[in-house]
Design an enzyme around this catalytic site. Structure first.
Site, PDB file in Angstrom:
ATOM      1  N   SER A  62     126.597  43.879 100.323  1.00  0.00           N
ATOM      2  CA  SER A  62     127.897  44.344  99.857  1.00  0.00           C
ATOM      3  C   SER A  62     127.987  45.870  99.939  1.00  0.00           C
ATOM      4  CB  SER A  62     128.156  43.820  98.443  1.00  0.00           C
ATOM      5  OG  SER A  62     129.520  43.968  98.086  1.00  0.00           O
ATOM      6  N   ASP A 110     131.460  38.138 100.848  1.00  0.00           N
ATOM      7  CA  ASP A 110     130.515  39.079 100.254  1.00  0.00           C
ATOM      8  C   ASP A 110     129.116  38.484 100.054  1.00  0.00           C
ATOM      9  OD1 ASP A 110     129.191  40.588  97.927  1.00  0.00           O
ATOM     10  OD2 ASP A 110     130.968  41.813  98.318  1.00  0.00           O
TER      11      ASP A 110
END
Length: 281
Positions: free
Chosen positions: A43, A167
């Protein structure tokens, strides 16, 4: 990558706007003379980690500060209500466009490929079609990082080679285990400060989701830490006092607040510098 050839790994976890602390941590690491043989990120950690892997050590911290303070980065987090509603109406699944983040990444990374970076780099994303953890270790670095940072509901899924990705924090928020799996013998873990806070049972309706999210993102890291072999040296860098708001505070819900970026960078730099002064490097 042959496991026996990996010495020092830098692991960068997720955490949205709190990822600014990693800029201070990296400046402290590089000032202390630490040079990674492997960079692994998830991320926002993939964003910071890609710059670390791609750029000369003398430029990394300055490039990251430029990225974090850029108008494009501000737009990623701080798009106005009208713009967010318009994007949500257009996509039906995401409140923010990925284009500002793409521009910010291209400004620092260009069209480079993961396989050509000076330091080996991998980043994690969650593949939607088979609910699988996927590690990007080749291909265009910007596309891989965008996939790793595609926060559900905030940024749209990223399509690569026919698959769709969200993500990486959904499957491996702080990828210590990946670095150990790849043969790292010394690991510096750059988290964003939340795992240092003890959780309490929820007392309000909105806290239920927050507690569930924190358990989901922390449990794998705790398991990975407990499974680290004795021969592997792990350093968990401190984020500094006040880097992360209390997990159940209203401030913790303000994912778009970029006002604390400079404070977080400076605080993490001081805390990590103090910590590294006690470590034999």
């Amino acid at each position: 990558m042959a496991a026996e050839r990996v010495g020092t790994a830098v692991v960068l976890g997720g955490g949205g706007v709190l990822g600014a602390v990693q800029v201070g941590m990296l400046r402290a690491l590089l000032d202390a003379g630490v040079r990674p043989d492997l960079v692994v990120g998830t991320s926002v950690g993939a964003i910071n980690g890609a710059v670390l892997a791609a750029c000369p050590a003398s430029e990394v911290a300055d490039r990251l500060e430029a990225l974090w303070r850029s108008p494009d980065a501000a737009e990623v987090f701080a798009a106005g209500t009208v713009a967010r509603l318009r994007e949500l109406a257009r996509t039906r699944t995401a409140a923010h466009s990925a284009e500002p983040l793409r521009r910010a990444l291209v400004a620092q990374l260009g069209d480079r490929r993961i396989d050509d970076l000076p330091v080996p780099f991998q980043c994690c994303a969650a593949r939607i079609e088979d609910a699988a953890e996927h590690w990007f270790d080749r291909g265009p670095v910007v596309e891989a990082v965008l996939a790793s940072a595609a926060v559900p509901g905030l940024l749209p899924p990223v399509q690569i080679d026919g698959s769709h990705y969200l993500d990486g924090g959904l499957v491996d928020s702080i990828p210590l285990g990946r670095a150990v799996e790849l043969g790292a013998r010394r690991v510096f873990v750059l988290q964003v400060g939340r795992i240092e806070q003890k959780l309490d049972p929820p007392r309000n309706p909105w806290e239920v989701a927050v507690v569930a999210f924190e358990i989901a993102r922390r449990h794998r890291f705790a398991r990975d830490m407990s499974a680290v072999p004795d021969a592997v040296e792990v350093h968990l860098l401190p984020a500094g006092d006040g880097a992360a708001p209390r997990w159940n505070s209203r401030e913790a819900l303000r994912y778009r607040d970029v006002s604390g970026i400079g404070r977080r960078i400076d605080g993490a730099y001081r805390a990590s510098t103090d910590y590294l002064s006690t470590v034999r490097l």
